[in-house]
Write a protein that holds these residues in place. Sequence first.
Motif, PDB file in Angstrom:
ATOM      1  N   LEU A 171       0.835  -1.206   0.000  1.00 11.22           N
ATOM      2  CA  LEU A 171       0.000   0.000   0.000  1.00 11.22           C
ATOM      3  C   LEU A 171       0.869   1.255   0.000  1.00 11.22           C
ATOM      4  CD1 LEU A 171      -2.735  -1.157   2.544  1.00 11.22           C
ATOM      5  CD2 LEU A 171      -3.062  -0.783   0.089  1.00 11.22           C
ATOM      6  N   ILE A 172       1.970   1.212   0.743  1.00 11.63           N
ATOM      7  CA  ILE A 172       2.902   2.338   0.747  1.00 11.63           C
ATOM      8  C   ILE A 172       3.529   2.493  -0.635  1.00 11.63           C
ATOM      9  CG2 ILE A 172       5.041   3.248   1.732  1.00 11.63           C
ATOM     10  CD1 ILE A 172       4.313   1.617   4.310  1.00 11.63           C
ATOM     11  N   ASP A 173       4.013   1.397  -1.205  1.00 13.29           N
ATOM     12  CA  ASP A 173       4.652   1.444  -2.528  1.00 13.29           C
ATOM     13  C   ASP A 173       3.708   1.956  -3.606  1.00 13.29           C
ATOM     14  OD1 ASP A 173       7.157   0.534  -1.728  1.00 13.29           O
ATOM     15  OD2 ASP A 173       6.666  -1.584  -2.058  1.00 13.29           O
ATOM     16  N   ASN A 174       2.408   1.715  -3.438  1.00  9.07           N
ATOM     17  CA  ASN A 174       1.435   2.108  -4.450  1.00  9.07           C
ATOM     18  C   ASN A 174       0.773   3.461  -4.165  1.00  9.07           C
ATOM     19  OD1 ASN A 174       0.752  -0.184  -6.638  1.00  9.07           O
ATOM     20  ND2 ASN A 174       1.464  -1.149  -4.744  1.00  9.07           N
ATOM     21  N   GLY A 175       1.320   4.211  -3.221  1.00  5.61           N
ATOM     22  CA  GLY A 175       0.892   5.594  -3.029  1.00  5.61           C
ATOM     23  C   GLY A 175      -0.314   5.814  -2.149  1.00  5.61           C
ATOM     24  N   TYR A 176      -0.707   4.813  -1.367  1.00  4.06           N
ATOM     25  CA  TYR A 176      -1.893   4.943  -0.524  1.00  4.06           C
ATOM     26  C   TYR A 176      -1.574   5.407   0.900  1.00  4.06           C
ATOM     27  CZ  TYR A 176      -4.533   2.652  -4.217  1.00  4.06           C
ATOM     28  OH  TYR A 176      -5.128   2.346  -5.434  1.00  4.06           O
ATOM     29  N   VAL A 177      -0.331   5.774   1.141  1.00  5.58           N
ATOM     30  CA  VAL A 177       0.090   6.242   2.459  1.00  5.58           C
ATOM     31  C   VAL A 177       0.881   7.528   2.279  1.00  5.58           C
ATOM     32  CG1 VAL A 177       1.383   5.689   4.558  1.00  5.58           C
ATOM     33  CG2 VAL A 177       0.215   3.856   3.301  1.00  5.58           C
ATOM     34  N   HIS A 178       0.411   8.611   2.916  1.00  4.08           N
ATOM     35  CA  HIS A 178       1.119   9.891   2.827  1.00  4.08           C
ATOM     36  C   HIS A 178       1.837  10.247   4.116  1.00  4.08           C
ATOM     37  CE1 HIS A 178      -2.092  10.593  -0.401  1.00  4.08           C
ATOM     38  NE2 HIS A 178      -0.948  10.354  -1.005  1.00  4.08           N
ATOM     39  N   ALA A 179       1.490   9.584   5.212  1.00  3.53           N
ATOM     40  CA  ALA A 179       2.192   9.755   6.482  1.00  3.53           C
ATOM     41  C   ALA A 179       1.899   8.542   7.355  1.00  3.53           C
ATOM     42  CB  ALA A 179       1.772  11.036   7.197  1.00  3.53           C
ATOM     43  N   GLY A 228      22.750   4.682  14.377  1.00  7.17           N
ATOM     44  CA  GLY A 228      22.482   6.094  14.614  1.00  7.17           C
ATOM     45  C   GLY A 228      21.287   6.653  13.879  1.00  7.17           C
ATOM     46  N   SER A 229      20.771   5.938  12.879  1.00 11.66           N
ATOM     47  CA  SER A 229      19.590   6.382  12.140  1.00 11.66           C
ATOM     48  C   SER A 229      18.956   5.183  11.459  1.00 11.66           C
ATOM     49  CB  SER A 229      19.942   7.442  11.090  1.00 11.66           C
ATOM     50  OG  SER A 229      20.655   6.858  10.005  1.00 11.66           O
ATOM     51  N   ILE A 230      17.687   5.322  11.137  1.00 14.39           N
ATOM     52  CA  ILE A 230      16.985   4.260  10.432  1.00 14.39           C
ATOM     53  C   ILE A 230      17.581   4.059   9.043  1.00 14.39           C
ATOM     54  CG2 ILE A 230      14.761   3.598   9.416  1.00 14.39           C
ATOM     55  CD1 ILE A 230      14.913   3.274  12.442  1.00 14.39           C
ATOM     56  N   GLU A 231      17.860   5.156   8.369  1.00 10.37           N
ATOM     57  CA  GLU A 231      18.416   5.070   7.011  1.00 10.37           C
ATOM     58  C   GLU A 231      19.746   4.306   7.003  1.00 10.37           C
ATOM     59  OE1 GLU A 231      15.567   8.355   7.308  1.00 10.37           O
ATOM     60  OE2 GLU A 231      17.335   7.789   8.497  1.00 10.37           O
ATOM     61  N   ARG A 232      20.606   4.616   7.980  1.00  9.89           N
ATOM     62  CA  ARG A 232      21.898   3.940   8.069  1.00  9.89           C
ATOM     63  C   ARG A 232      21.718   2.464   8.405  1.00  9.89           C
ATOM     64  NH1 ARG A 232      26.778   3.951   5.934  1.00  9.89           N
ATOM     65  NH2 ARG A 232      28.405   3.283   7.390  1.00  9.89           N
ATOM     66  N   LEU A 233      20.749   2.155   9.275  1.00  8.83           N
ATOM     67  CA  LEU A 233      20.468   0.759   9.613  1.00  8.83           C
ATOM     68  C   LEU A 233      20.034  -0.017   8.375  1.00  8.83           C
ATOM     69  CD1 LEU A 233      19.988  -1.441  11.871  1.00  8.83           C
ATOM     70  CD2 LEU A 233      17.596  -0.703  11.813  1.00  8.83           C
ATOM     71  N   ILE A 234      19.150   0.566   7.598  1.00  7.91           N
ATOM     72  CA  ILE A 234      18.667  -0.090   6.374  1.00  7.91           C
ATOM     73  C   ILE A 234      19.832  -0.391   5.437  1.00  7.91           C
ATOM     74  CG2 ILE A 234      17.339   0.324   4.255  1.00  7.91           C
ATOM     75  CD1 ILE A 234      15.271   1.781   6.008  1.00  7.91           C
ATOM     76  N   GLU A 235      20.757   0.545   5.350  1.00  9.99           N
ATOM     77  CA  GLU A 235      21.918   0.360   4.479  1.00  9.99           C
ATOM     78  C   GLU A 235      22.851  -0.710   5.030  1.00  9.99           C
ATOM     79  OE1 GLU A 235      25.795   2.987   3.021  1.00  9.99           O
ATOM     80  OE2 GLU A 235      23.987   4.015   3.718  1.00  9.99           O
ATOM     81  N   VAL A 248      10.769   4.795   3.919  1.00  9.40           N
ATOM     82  CA  VAL A 248      12.026   5.479   3.596  1.00  9.40           C
ATOM     83  C   VAL A 248      12.225   5.537   2.084  1.00  9.40           C
ATOM     84  CG1 VAL A 248      14.541   5.339   3.788  1.00  9.40           C
ATOM     85  CG2 VAL A 248      13.109   4.934   5.801  1.00  9.40           C
ATOM     86  N   LYS A 249      11.954   4.426   1.405  1.00 10.81           N
ATOM     87  CA  LYS A 249      12.134   4.369  -0.056  1.00 10.81           C
ATOM     88  C   LYS A 249      11.216   5.348  -0.772  1.00 10.81           C
ATOM     89  CE  LYS A 249      10.340   0.879  -2.259  1.00 10.81           C
ATOM     90  NZ  LYS A 249      10.089  -0.474  -2.815  1.00 10.81           N
ATOM     91  N   ASN A 250      10.009   5.526  -0.255  1.00 13.08           N
ATOM     92  CA  ASN A 250       9.018   6.367  -0.926  1.00 13.08           C
ATOM     93  C   ASN A 250       8.889   7.758  -0.300  1.00 13.08           C
ATOM     94  OD1 ASN A 250       7.581   4.471  -2.967  1.00 13.08           O
ATOM     95  ND2 ASN A 250       7.665   3.251  -1.090  1.00 13.08           N
ATOM     96  N   ASP A 251       9.820   8.113   0.587  1.00 14.18           N
ATOM     97  CA  ASP A 251       9.820   9.438   1.239  1.00 14.18           C
ATOM     98  C   ASP A 251       8.513   9.723   1.974  1.00 14.18           C
ATOM     99  OD1 ASP A 251      12.436  10.179   0.405  1.00 14.18           O
ATOM    100  OD2 ASP A 251      11.651  10.675  -1.591  1.00 14.18           O
ATOM    101  N   VAL A 252       7.952   8.699   2.610  1.00 11.97           N
ATOM    102  CA  VAL A 252       6.750   8.870   3.421  1.00 11.97           C
ATOM    103  C   VAL A 252       7.172   9.279   4.827  1.00 11.97           C
ATOM    104  CG1 VAL A 252       4.780   7.684   4.471  1.00 11.97           C
ATOM    105  CG2 VAL A 252       5.395   7.230   2.081  1.00 11.97           C
TER     106      VAL A 252
END
Length: 362
Positions: A171-179, A228-235, A248-252
């Motif tokens: 649902l997030i990938d398909n644009g149904y979540v804005h926050a 130290g951050s979610i983004e760094r953990l994902i990486e 994170v991928k869809n800038d939500v």
Amino acid sequence: MGFELPKYIEPNFEQEFLKSAPNVKTEEVVKEGVAPENYHGTTIFPEYFKIDGKWVLAKESRMDSVVVVKDNNEVEVKEFRNLKVGEKVVVGRTEDASEGIYVYNGGFVGEEEIDETFAFRSGRSRETAYSKDYDDLYEVLRREKEHGYIVWVLGPAAVFDKDAREAMAALIDNGYVHAFLGGNAVATHDLEAATIGTALGQDIYTQKSMKDGHYNHLDLLNKARRAGSIERLIEEENITDGIIHACVKNDVPIVLGGSIRDDGPLPIVISDVYKAQNEMRKHTRKATTVICLATQLHSIATGNMTPSYTVVNGEVRPVFIYSVDVSEFAVNKLRDRGTLEVKTIVTNVQDFLVNLKNNLTK
């Protein structure tokens, strides 16, 4: 026939009781964060205030707050804690225009329902048939994807099941979540699932408890805090699935409010509850649809910040609010706390999310 947004019918300001109503009265704030005596407390409904002979709508409202009249005769709804010395706060405890305050709950009235003195199953419970609610929600979300702002409030039950977690990510990938709003637990267990395949130590598909599984979410939290951050953990962990990854991928935007019992918590969690509330409020101000899943406290918090209406491009429109939980008590709690316009669906969130995914995504 496709979905049509209900039209707002504004009050007829030519009615005598509105024409002859006095201008609203205000009193200045003399101590920061403290409203004057006899302040007017806001509701979830559209509210108008008569200023210099003109009825002015509060455009960004929330319940249990106060109204400040600005120098340009516009009004701002503010939390008590945000009041500044010298601001002019509306006073008066009536809502019928007799003090220049008019609470209006008839703006979105549709076709009249049959008013029976006695009828079976007038409430909403586990026995309610929800097929029409699902069909309506699909139509709402298809429209809101392009023309609205959809806010989701999630509890950890949304990630305890493999299919539910995948459905929410879709649902997030398909644009149904804005926050996305929630707490430490839902994000922690989503990332635990992404790195270890468990949530609270149980396999998210088989539900089998793993040996030493009670360490899994703690290990994940430790890794996240080291990163130290979610983004760094994902990486670092090469995370490629799940709700947090999809956001994170869809800038939500993600807003996680801390609680007194949190483990860790994740680096992204806001430990100051009022800062968390302020961040949540940024999204509820813009919300046109809110969907709350299996998190009683976050649902009540979000519902209390969200009025029954919003103003988009100068037009007043309804805000659709849904509360979904397997417990009748949980969904009704939001209504009991003042969010009277909420639509409740009693079901487990796994089935709910999979239904949405199957009907809204390819």
